[in-house]
Structure formats: structure tokens, C-alpha cells
Design an enzyme around this catalytic site. Structure first.
Site, PDB file in Angstrom:
ATOM      1  N   LYS A 166       0.828  -1.216   0.000  1.00  0.00           N
ATOM      2  CA  LYS A 166       0.000   0.000   0.000  1.00  0.00           C
ATOM      3  C   LYS A 166       0.856   1.257   0.000  1.00  0.00           C
ATOM      4  O   LYS A 166       0.473   2.272  -0.581  1.00  0.00           O
ATOM      5  CB  LYS A 166      -0.980  -0.029   1.162  1.00  0.00           C
ATOM      6  CG  LYS A 166      -2.123  -0.978   0.839  1.00  0.00           C
ATOM      7  CD  LYS A 166      -3.110  -1.142   1.941  1.00  0.00           C
ATOM      8  CE  LYS A 166      -4.186  -2.126   1.498  1.00  0.00           C
ATOM      9  NZ  LYS A 166      -4.839  -2.765   2.622  1.00  0.00           N
ATOM     10  N   LYS A 181      -4.073 -10.194  -8.327  1.00  0.00           N
ATOM     11  CA  LYS A 181      -5.271 -10.908  -7.855  1.00  0.00           C
ATOM     12  C   LYS A 181      -6.511 -10.092  -8.188  1.00  0.00           C
ATOM     13  O   LYS A 181      -6.420  -8.885  -8.434  1.00  0.00           O
ATOM     14  CB  LYS A 181      -5.178 -11.150  -6.355  1.00  0.00           C
ATOM     15  CG  LYS A 181      -4.965  -9.890  -5.561  1.00  0.00           C
ATOM     16  CD  LYS A 181      -4.970 -10.140  -4.070  1.00  0.00           C
ATOM     17  CE  LYS A 181      -4.907  -8.788  -3.359  1.00  0.00           C
ATOM     18  NZ  LYS A 181      -5.329  -8.764  -2.003  1.00  0.00           N
ATOM     19  N   LYS A 211     -11.073  -5.226  -5.509  1.00  0.00           N
ATOM     20  CA  LYS A 211     -12.165  -4.255  -5.625  1.00  0.00           C
ATOM     21  C   LYS A 211     -11.711  -3.014  -6.373  1.00  0.00           C
ATOM     22  O   LYS A 211     -12.471  -2.406  -7.099  1.00  0.00           O
ATOM     23  CB  LYS A 211     -12.655  -3.851  -4.247  1.00  0.00           C
ATOM     24  CG  LYS A 211     -13.282  -4.985  -3.483  1.00  0.00           C
ATOM     25  CD  LYS A 211     -14.181  -4.451  -2.390  1.00  0.00           C
ATOM     26  CE  LYS A 211     -14.212  -5.387  -1.210  1.00  0.00           C
ATOM     27  NZ  LYS A 211     -13.148  -5.085  -0.223  1.00  0.00           N
TER      28      LYS A 211
HETATM   29  P1  AMP Z   1     -10.986  -7.241   1.183  1.00  0.00           P
HETATM   30  O1  AMP Z   1     -11.573  -7.204  -0.201  1.00  0.00           O
HETATM   31  O2  AMP Z   1      -9.530  -6.961   1.217  1.00  0.00           O
HETATM   32  O3  AMP Z   1     -11.786  -6.465   2.163  1.00  0.00           O
HETATM   33  O4  AMP Z   1     -11.070  -8.765   1.617  1.00  0.00           O
HETATM   34  C1  AMP Z   1     -12.261  -9.417   2.014  1.00  0.00           C
HETATM   35  C2  AMP Z   1     -12.050 -10.910   2.015  1.00  0.00           C
HETATM   36  O5  AMP Z   1     -11.923 -11.380   0.658  1.00  0.00           O
HETATM   37  C3  AMP Z   1     -10.761 -11.364   2.727  1.00  0.00           C
HETATM   38  O6  AMP Z   1     -11.038 -12.576   3.388  1.00  0.00           O
HETATM   39  C4  AMP Z   1      -9.779 -11.579   1.604  1.00  0.00           C
HETATM   40  O7  AMP Z   1      -8.781 -12.539   1.927  1.00  0.00           O
HETATM   41  C5  AMP Z   1     -10.700 -12.102   0.513  1.00  0.00           C
HETATM   42  N1  AMP Z   1     -10.139 -11.801  -0.822  1.00  0.00           N
HETATM   43  C6  AMP Z   1      -9.998 -10.575  -1.399  1.00  0.00           C
HETATM   44  N2  AMP Z   1      -9.472 -10.689  -2.634  1.00  0.00           N
HETATM   45  C7  AMP Z   1      -9.263 -12.024  -2.837  1.00  0.00           C
HETATM   46  C8  AMP Z   1      -8.765 -12.795  -3.931  1.00  0.00           C
HETATM   47  N3  AMP Z   1      -8.377 -12.233  -5.073  1.00  0.00           N
HETATM   48  N4  AMP Z   1      -8.690 -14.143  -3.781  1.00  0.00           N
HETATM   49  C9  AMP Z   1      -9.110 -14.743  -2.627  1.00  0.00           C
HETATM   50  N5  AMP Z   1      -9.603 -14.071  -1.578  1.00  0.00           N
HETATM   51  C10 AMP Z   1      -9.692 -12.730  -1.669  1.00  0.00           C
END
Ligand code: AMP
Length: 334
Positions: free
Chosen positions: A115, A197, A200
Site C-alpha cells: 500500500k 489478484k 475491488k
Molecule cells: P478485502 O476485499 O480486502 O476487504 O477482503 C475481504 C475478504 O476477501 C478477505 O477474506 C480476503 O482474503 C478475501 N479476498 C480478497 N481478494 C481475494 C482474492 N483475489 N482471492 C481470494 N480471496 C480474496
């Protein structure tokens, strides 16, 4: 009512539309776990402020994350589905844990370094202590299992370190939280262009969102990176091909998957056909969720009620933990 089931906690930041990585890595397990565990799932709005200080979209993003979780099958009557900022006890525990977290280890965190690279203008203390806040969210409910994707592995290890330091210094209050995926390795859903990966806010053209319309889904899937196909029978799959198979396993029938596995193994696979099939199966998977999300979003009263009920459950659990924490720390003076 006393609930003797093991405790589960996880959260998702309201920083944009949810995608298949969130689904695969997190929500799919939330839905599976809701019948067998005492579950706390939250929208991590405080965490989103570390990278998204502009709050104009926050309310609609929070509503959307709630609606997307529910549309994927999470039942707010079975779990505590709440918003992080509604549980103020989190901030108190975060403060105590900050005294047990060292600057050096926080600076070494991979997500922090990423980040900083992405946004060198906004290296704030909240970003540095992100894993501390996350640990507070989890252990506030004394959770043992944390369904998350692979990107969260290091944060969970840090949470265990903070727990061990707390327990060592003040007495056993917290269990060690473990990342959870039903005895399988944690998942990372790569972007369709194989450069990172699904996310969002990054790689948006190579990420499949639960809000994507049918045409967009088809377009993105057809652009997924492939190659000219295997030349040796039964060879290992490159990771970007494995990813397409993994996506297929989420949405396609066993018969379809087996057919393409066989074709891969005997070197007759045509990736164009495979992607067409995947695109159609994805459309069939995503479109009912997307429609359901839109319907839920129309009913703001329902969403407010979900948040209120969820917060009440989470606050009850948080208050009980904080009584133990203050007692263990010697912070009760009267
Ligand atoms: P976040 O979008 O960072 O708030 O993550 C929310 C949840 O989604 C967390 O458990 C992350 O580990 C999971 N997550 C986010 N992006 C991925 C991805 N590309 N592959 C697998 N898990 C993901």
C-alpha cells in the site's frame, strides 16, 4: 442464550463492488459455516478509511456489501452481520493491542509495503496498524476460526503474536485465531490477465464482480490469458490455466469440468471453447446474485434492521470480552 459452538469472525472492507475473489476466499465459507458455528461477520468500514479517506460513497458501499453478502446466501438471522464502526469496544481493544505491536514488525507487513508503494502520499498510522485493528476485530469475539483468502495469512499470524503477547503478559484471555478454509489451503483468485489478484479497486477489467452485467462478464472471461495449449499429455497446468479451471469448478457442472480436464490431458483442448462455456456458466451464476442484490438494496429499512440486529449481537459479545480484558489488565479501579 448461551451458544456453545466455536466462534468464527471475518470481515470485508466497503471499498467497492465485491468480486469472485471475495466470494471464493471468504463469503462461500461464511455461508457454509453459518449453520455450524457462532459467526460474526462485519463490514470493515473503519479499515476502509486507511486507504479511502473520502467518505461520500461509504454509506452506499456499506449497504452494498451487506446486500451482496445476503444475496450470496448469508442469513442475518443465523449470524451477527454488522458494521465495524457500530462496535465501539473494538477501538478500546485496538488501543490496548497497539501497545503490544512493534513498529518494526508492522513496517515489514507485506500488505503495508504494497500500500505504501501504491499510495506513497498517504502513509498514515492507521495503515501501519491495520493488522492490529484486524486482530482486535477478531479477538473481540474470542474467535478461533477466521475464513479469509490467502492474502490474509500474514495478518492472522500477527494476530496470533498479539494474542500470545497479551496472554503472556496479562493472563489467558484469548484463543489463538486461525485462518480457516475447511482444512484446505487458503485461496487466492488471480486476476484474469494473470498480473495480480482479483481486487475491488485494482485490475478492474480482469476482475469478475458480482455486479457485472452479462455482456461485461462474457467480455472479461473471453479476454482471460491462455496459451496455445499443452503439447505433452498429462502435463502440469500453468497457473493462469489452473485459474480458469478453478473458476470453472465454482460455477460449472462436474461433467463440463471433467470434459475439459480430459481434453487438457490429451492435448485437444481449445481454450476459446472453454472460455465460452465458462462465460455462460459465470453469467448463470452471477446474474441471479446481481438481481438479488439490486432487490435488497431497494429495501433500506431491511438493511438498517439487519445492521441494528447484527450490532446488538456483536456488542453483547464485545462487552463480555472487554470485561475480561480490563480485569486481566488490572484496569478495574473500583
Ligand atoms: P478485502 O476485499 O480486502 O476487504 O477482503 C475481504 C475478504 O476477501 C478477505 O477474506 C480476503 O482474503 C478475501 N479476498 C480478497 N481478494 C481475494 C482474492 N483475489 N482471492 C481470494 N480471496 C480474496
Amino acid at each position: 442464550m448461551k451458544d456453545d459452538r466455536e466462534i468464527v469472525m471475518s470481515g470485508i472492507r466497503p471499498t467497492g463492488f465485491l468480486h469472485l475473489g471475495n466470494y471464493f476466499g471468504a463469503i462461500r465459507n461464511y455461508v457454509k459455516m453459518q449453520d455450524d458455528y457462532n459467526c460474526f461477520f462485519m463490514v470493515a468500514d473503519w479499515h476502509s478509511l486507511t486507504t479511502h479517506p473520502d467518505t461520500k460513497q461509504l454509506k452506499s458501499n456499506v449497504h452494498r456489501v451487506l446486500a451482496e453478502n445476503i444475496a450470496c446466501g448469508l442469513n442475518p438471522d443465523k449470524v451477527a452481520l454488522y458494521c465495524q464502526s457500530h462496535v465501539h469496544e473494538t477501538a478500546e481493544l485496538y488501543l490496548y493491542l497497539n501497545m503490544l505491536a512493534y513498529k518494526g514488525e508492522l513496517e515489514k507487513t507485506v500488505t503495508f509495503k504494497d500500500k505504501v508503494r501504491q499510495n506513497p502520499e498517504n502513509v498514515n498510522a492507521g495503515l501501519l496498524t491495520y493488522p492490529v485493528l484486524q486482530a482486535a476485530d477478531i479477538i473481540l469475539h474470542r474467535a478461533k476460526f477466521v475464513p479469509v483468502g490467502k492474502d490474509q495469512e500474514q495478518h492472522l499470524e500477527m494476530a496470533r503474536n498479539f494474542v500470545n503477547r497479551f496472554n503472556h503478559r496479562y493472563g489467558e484471555v484469548f484463543p489463538e485465531p486461525q485462518a480457516f478454509n475447511y482444512n484446505q489451503a487458503l485461496i487466492k483468485v488471480p486476476s484474469l490477465d494473470n498480473t495480480g489478484k482479483m481486487s475491488k479497486s485494482e485490475n478492474q477489467l480482469a476482475t469478475l464482480y458480482l455486479a457485472d452485467n452479462d455482456a461485461t462478464i462474457r467480455k472479461k472471461v473471453m479476454k482471460a490469458v491462455t496459451d496455445s495449449g499443452p503439447v505433452e499429455m498429462n502435463s502440469a497446468k500453468p497457473d493462469y490455466i489452473e485459474n480458469i479451471f478453478d473458476l470453472m469448478k465454482l460455477v460449472s457442472s462436474a461433467e463440463v469440468i471433467n470434459r475439459f480436464e480430459d481434453e487438457f490431458n490429451n492435448c485437444t483442448i481449445r481454450y476459446g471453447d472453454m472460455k465460452k462455456q465458462l462465460a455462460e456458466d459465470m453469467v448463470n451464476f452471477i446474474s441471479p446474485i446481481r438481481n438479488q442484490v439490486e432487490a435488497i438494496l431497494q429495501d433500506e429499512k431491511y438493511l438498517l434492521q439487519v445492521m441494528e440486529t447484527g450490532a446488538a449481537k456483536a456488542i453483547e459479545s464485545a462487552k463480555a470480552t472487554m470485561l475480561q480484558v480490563r480485569k486481566a489488565m488490572g484496569l478495574q479501579y473500583y
